[in-house]
Design a protein around this motif. Sequence first.
Motif, PDB file in Angstrom:
ATOM      1  N   TRP A 166       0.812  -1.210   0.000  1.00  0.00           N
ATOM      2  CA  TRP A 166       0.000   0.000   0.000  1.00  0.00           C
ATOM      3  C   TRP A 166       0.844   1.257   0.000  1.00  0.00           C
ATOM      4  CZ3 TRP A 166      -4.833  -1.342  -0.701  1.00  0.00           C
ATOM      5  CH2 TRP A 166      -5.304  -2.549  -0.164  1.00  0.00           C
TER       6      TRP A 166
ATOM      7  N   SER B 204      -3.323   4.624  -2.107  1.00  0.00           N
ATOM      8  CA  SER B 204      -3.988   3.384  -2.521  1.00  0.00           C
ATOM      9  C   SER B 204      -4.737   2.752  -1.351  1.00  0.00           C
ATOM     10  CB  SER B 204      -2.996   2.400  -3.143  1.00  0.00           C
ATOM     11  OG  SER B 204      -2.071   1.904  -2.187  1.00  0.00           O
ATOM     12  N   LEU B 205      -4.195   2.881  -0.151  1.00  0.00           N
ATOM     13  CA  LEU B 205      -4.890   2.371   1.033  1.00  0.00           C
ATOM     14  C   LEU B 205      -6.195   3.128   1.249  1.00  0.00           C
ATOM     15  CD1 LEU B 205      -4.991   0.595   3.576  1.00  0.00           C
ATOM     16  CD2 LEU B 205      -3.682   2.381   4.740  1.00  0.00           C
TER      17      LEU B 205
END
Length: 118
Positions: A19, A23-24
């Motif tokens: 991550w 993106s997390l």
Amino acid sequence: MVVNLGANDFSDLTPGEPWTPDSLAAAFRTAYGDFLRKLRTRYGPGTALVAVGFDTNAEHVRQVVEACNDAGDSGVHYWFLDQSGLDFLGCDRHTWAHDDRVIADRLVPFLGSLPTGW
């Protein structure tokens, strides 16, 4: 129905994780939105869903609720959990009975303001 998720999702990323912070956050919002849609399907349009935002997840939860509202589900509501006055003296810095009472005393008036017909 009150949904309070995400406390650990934004703890520090460790080396080797797949991550990035962005993106997390995107994956969290997608999964949270999917979960709210599953609850809506299971419990129907008459059930008020309250998504709790706090700490580092607050803005992401608010965005998910806004997306649900924009998609026509006005029964999804956002509530910000102000953590002031909580001492997190439960195991591993979790809430305990004192904190739970403080949270309940703040949440109940919000729930009472919702158009649930209760």
